[in-house]
Write a protein that holds these residues in place. Structure first.
Motif, PDB file in Angstrom:
ATOM      1  N   MET A   1      41.892  57.736  49.054  1.00 16.46           N
ATOM      2  CA  MET A   1      41.990  56.424  48.820  1.00 16.46           C
ATOM      3  C   MET A   1      41.126  56.049  47.668  1.00 16.46           C
ATOM      4  SD  MET A   1      40.948  53.345  51.410  1.00 16.46           S
ATOM      5  CE  MET A   1      41.529  51.606  51.248  1.00 16.46           C
ATOM      6  N   ARG A   2      41.981  55.148  46.673  1.00 21.60           N
ATOM      7  CA  ARG A   2      41.290  54.696  45.482  1.00 21.60           C
ATOM      8  C   ARG A   2      40.226  53.854  45.607  1.00 21.60           C
ATOM      9  NH1 ARG A   2      44.556  51.913  40.439  1.00 21.60           N
ATOM     10  NH2 ARG A   2      43.001  51.793  39.098  1.00 21.60           N
ATOM     11  N   LYS A   3      39.107  53.984  45.016  1.00 24.61           N
ATOM     12  CA  LYS A   3      37.742  53.049  45.103  1.00 24.61           C
ATOM     13  C   LYS A   3      38.218  51.803  44.540  1.00 24.61           C
ATOM     14  CE  LYS A   3      32.970  53.234  44.238  1.00 24.61           C
ATOM     15  NZ  LYS A   3      31.939  54.152  43.449  1.00 24.61           N
ATOM     16  N   PRO A   4      37.889  50.748  45.350  1.00 25.17           N
ATOM     17  CA  PRO A   4      38.085  49.372  44.604  1.00 25.17           C
ATOM     18  C   PRO A   4      37.289  49.281  43.201  1.00 25.17           C
ATOM     19  CG  PRO A   4      37.856  49.157  46.851  1.00 25.17           C
ATOM     20  CD  PRO A   4      37.455  50.454  46.597  1.00 25.17           C
ATOM     21  N   PRO A   5      37.654  48.633  42.147  1.00 25.35           N
ATOM     22  CA  PRO A   5      36.934  48.548  40.926  1.00 25.35           C
ATOM     23  C   PRO A   5      35.672  47.736  41.391  1.00 25.35           C
ATOM     24  CG  PRO A   5      38.842  46.991  40.771  1.00 25.35           C
ATOM     25  CD  PRO A   5      39.026  47.841  42.046  1.00 25.35           C
ATOM     26  N   ALA A   6      34.668  47.953  40.534  1.00 20.13           N
ATOM     27  CA  ALA A   6      33.277  47.218  40.654  1.00 20.13           C
ATOM     28  C   ALA A   6      33.243  45.637  40.668  1.00 20.13           C
ATOM     29  CB  ALA A   6      32.348  47.753  39.733  1.00 20.13           C
ATOM     30  N   GLY A   7      34.331  45.488  39.668  1.00 18.29           N
ATOM     31  CA  GLY A   7      34.662  44.019  39.488  1.00 18.29           C
ATOM     32  C   GLY A   7      34.852  43.285  40.604  1.00 18.29           C
ATOM     33  N   ALA A   8      35.867  43.779  41.424  1.00 19.04           N
ATOM     34  CA  ALA A   8      36.331  43.122  42.675  1.00 19.04           C
ATOM     35  C   ALA A   8      35.309  43.196  43.686  1.00 19.04           C
ATOM     36  CB  ALA A   8      37.509  43.906  43.292  1.00 19.04           C
ATOM     37  N   ALA A   9      34.516  44.300  43.574  1.00 19.58           N
ATOM     38  CA  ALA A   9      33.501  44.118  44.840  1.00 19.58           C
ATOM     39  C   ALA A   9      32.283  43.164  44.442  1.00 19.58           C
ATOM     40  CB  ALA A   9      32.790  45.768  44.915  1.00 19.58           C
ATOM     41  N   LEU A  10      32.406  43.094  43.254  1.00 25.85           N
ATOM     42  CA  LEU A  10      31.114  42.030  42.711  1.00 25.85           C
ATOM     43  C   LEU A  10      31.934  40.359  43.273  1.00 25.85           C
ATOM     44  CD1 LEU A  10      28.766  41.047  41.298  1.00 25.85           C
ATOM     45  CD2 LEU A  10      30.179  41.122  38.937  1.00 25.85           C
ATOM     46  N   THR A  11      32.963  40.317  42.954  1.00 24.52           N
ATOM     47  CA  THR A  11      33.631  38.934  43.667  1.00 24.52           C
ATOM     48  C   THR A  11      33.309  38.698  44.994  1.00 24.52           C
ATOM     49  OG1 THR A  11      35.207  39.387  41.592  1.00 24.52           O
ATOM     50  CG2 THR A  11      35.596  37.493  43.582  1.00 24.52           C
ATOM     51  N   ALA A  12      33.498  39.635  45.739  1.00 21.90           N
ATOM     52  CA  ALA A  12      33.427  39.634  47.139  1.00 21.90           C
ATOM     53  C   ALA A  12      31.800  39.429  47.560  1.00 21.90           C
ATOM     54  CB  ALA A  12      33.814  41.039  47.930  1.00 21.90           C
ATOM     55  N   LEU A  13      31.239  40.063  46.776  1.00 19.74           N
ATOM     56  CA  LEU A  13      29.610  40.335  47.125  1.00 19.74           C
ATOM     57  C   LEU A  13      28.828  38.704  46.643  1.00 19.74           C
ATOM     58  CD1 LEU A  13      28.724  43.622  46.101  1.00 19.74           C
ATOM     59  CD2 LEU A  13      28.622  42.632  48.350  1.00 19.74           C
ATOM     60  N   ALA A  14      29.508  38.195  45.496  1.00 19.92           N
ATOM     61  CA  ALA A  14      29.157  36.938  45.010  1.00 19.92           C
ATOM     62  C   ALA A  14      29.482  35.757  45.967  1.00 19.92           C
ATOM     63  CB  ALA A  14      29.734  36.491  43.637  1.00 19.92           C
ATOM     64  N   ALA A  15      30.827  35.888  46.468  1.00 23.52           N
ATOM     65  CA  ALA A  15      31.427  34.991  47.343  1.00 23.52           C
ATOM     66  C   ALA A  15      30.344  34.964  48.615  1.00 23.52           C
ATOM     67  CB  ALA A  15      32.861  35.374  47.562  1.00 23.52           C
ATOM     68  N   ALA A  16      29.787  36.239  48.956  1.00 25.56           N
ATOM     69  CA  ALA A  16      29.019  36.327  50.259  1.00 25.56           C
ATOM     70  C   ALA A  16      27.737  35.362  49.966  1.00 25.56           C
ATOM     71  CB  ALA A  16      28.775  37.567  50.768  1.00 25.56           C
ATOM     72  N   GLN A  17      27.156  35.682  48.656  1.00 27.64           N
ATOM     73  CA  GLN A  17      25.845  34.813  48.263  1.00 27.64           C
ATOM     74  C   GLN A  17      26.245  33.592  48.280  1.00 27.64           C
ATOM     75  OE1 GLN A  17      22.915  35.519  48.297  1.00 27.64           O
ATOM     76  NE2 GLN A  17      21.939  34.135  46.697  1.00 27.64           N
TER      77      GLN A  17
END
Length: 474
Positions: A1-17
């Motif tokens: 399974m392809r790993k999601p790009p770091a930028g997309a992960a950052l978007t989700a983490l920033a949304a959590a904060q």
């Protein structure tokens, strides 16, 4: 399974904060309506804010340690689930007890989210320009979350009454939960060890006793037996905590953390900086509503300049740092925020938004956002990877507990000034005197923090320049 790009992960983490910070301030505009809706007293109204902040701050260290031991992604998702469910319960609350309890559980969820999300950001972006840009995004959404909470709280309260603010937070939490479960990669736990239950219990009781005592002193007086008992509990539990930490093989706060980089200096400064953060979003909406007569919607819209400045600050910070240096940037940001608070200390009972609020809001927003990112970077620099969750929990703890204590103290001071002034001045002028004093004290605290920052960062400035210089980039 392809790993999601770091930028997309950052978007989700920033949304959590962003969601965590949103929940800190979204209730502020709605406090008069919440008070009437569930029958709150003056002290109870403060606890709608402080129950969240206290649980958040008291359990952040535990949340950070749990993230290191159990896996950061797992703790993040669990925290978002607790956060979303408790937000929905707060919206359904028909009594003050249920509402305040739900806010405390919200804080527990936030205490898992914030350190886990920050540790994941540190894992995804190694030291260098990439991490600097990531922390810039983190700082922008953190600062904007507080201002956006006031704006959204005003819009929702005006349109659908106060329960809608909690439903909106619940919806946001579940949307972020879905995004994080897809976009944030799995990570292993940290360096092993076992959970420090005694340390967690004693520090939680110490912080609870301290903030409860400061808050209750407003209505009952400093000599009240319950207030003195709370302070005594806080002192005893703090001593037990220190003793337990020295003996535990895997302490909640290992001494090695404070020996790393700038962790100690950064957290001291963040505690002082945080002591006026929550109070700003508590007093400013109250002045706009109670003195200027603005409704919830207009009050919320009045936060747009502050939110915009919060978003702009991290983008300007790298340019400022290149010109004057990272150390001077931290000091300048704190002094800019202090200047805005001093400006607010001149508000008038017959004032207006354009004359009394707009200018200082922009200045405060710029200073707050730059200072937050710089101090966050300072507080986690040098911590080992296995301690990154704990370092993130620690810096969030110092800011949040500082904010809870600061709100309790400033609210007590403002109420005392208002009560004294009410004996010989009209009601609105007496109330304005209290708000002015709170902002003036905040300005003094920030000025002292800037001077302390200049002192604490005067050594090793050159090695640290790159880390802090990069931190605010966006």
């Amino acid at each position: 399974m392809r790993k999601p790009p770091a930028g997309a992960a950052l978007t989700a983490l920033a949304a959590a904060q962003f969601t965590v910070m949103l929940a800190t301030s979204i209730v502020n505009v709605a406090l008069p309506q919440i008070r009437a809706g569930v029958g709150l007293s003056d002290g109870g109204t403060t606890w709608v804010v402080n129950a969240y902040g206290l649980a958040f701050g008291a359990l952040l260290l535990s949340g950070g340690r749990a993230a290191d031991l159990l896996g950061r992604r797992r703790v993040l998702l669990a925290g978002l689930t607790v956060f979303g469910v408790s937000s929905a319960v707060a919206g359904l609350a028909a009594s003050s007890g249920v509402l305040i309890a739900a806010r405390a559980v919200q804080g527990m969820g936030a205490a898992a989210i914030a350190p886990a999300a920050l540790a994941l950001v540190m894992d995804l972006f190694p030291p260098g320009p990439g991490r600097g840009r990531a922390l810039g995004v983190w700082g922008a959404v953190s600062g904007a979350g507080g201002a956006a909470g006031v704006l959204l709280g005003g819009v929702l309260t005006q349109a659908w009454s106060w329960p809608s603010i909690f439903y909106a937070v619940a919806l946001g939490a579940f949307l972020v939960l879905g995004a994080a479960s897809v976009l944030v990669p799995r990570t292993a736990g940290g360096g092993g060890g076992r959970f420090d239950l005694l340390g967690t219990t004693t520090i939680t009781l110490a912080l609870t006793g301290l903030v409860w005592g400061l808050t209750t002193a407003r209505s009952e007086g400093w000599a009240d037996g319950r207030v003195l008992g709370a302070f005594a509990l806080a002192a005893v539990m703090a001593m037990v905590f220190v003793r337990a930490e020295r003996r535990h093989p895997h302490p909640l706060v290992p001494p090695r953390l404070f020996a790393a980089g700038w962790v100690t200096a950064g957290n001291v400064l963040m505690a002082l900086f945080g002591s006026v953060w929550i109070a700003l979003f508590f007093f400013l909406p109250l002045y706009q509503q109670h003195v200027l007569g603005a409704g919830p919607l207009v009050t919320g819209l009045g936060q747009l300049p502050l939110a915009g400045a919060n978003m702009l600050g991290p983008a300007l910070a790298p340019r400022i740092a290149r010109r004057i240096g990272a150390r001077a940037t931290v000091v300048a940001a704190l002094l800019a925020e202090a200047g805005g608070m001093a400006w607010l200390s001149r508000i008038r009972a017959d004032g207006s938004f354009l004359i009394d609020v707009l200018g200082p809001s922009v200045l405060i927003g710029l200073g707050l956002s730059v200072a937050f990112v710089q101090l966050t970077a300072l507080s986690i620099e040098g911590a080992a990877k296995k301690d990154s969750g704990l370092a993130g929990g620690l810096v969030n703890t110092t800011r949040q507990v500082g904010g809870a204590i600061g709100l309790a103290v400033l609210a007590t001071v403002a109420e005392s000034v208002t009560t004294h002034a009410a004996a010989h001045r009209p009601h609105l002028e007496a109330m304005t005197d209290g708000y002015r004093t709170a902002f003036g004290v905040s300005a003094a605290v920030l000025t002292a923090t800037a001077l302390l920052a200049a002192f604490l960062t005067r050594r090793r400035a050159a090695p640290h320049r790159e880390a802090v210089h990069a931190a605010p980039a966006s």
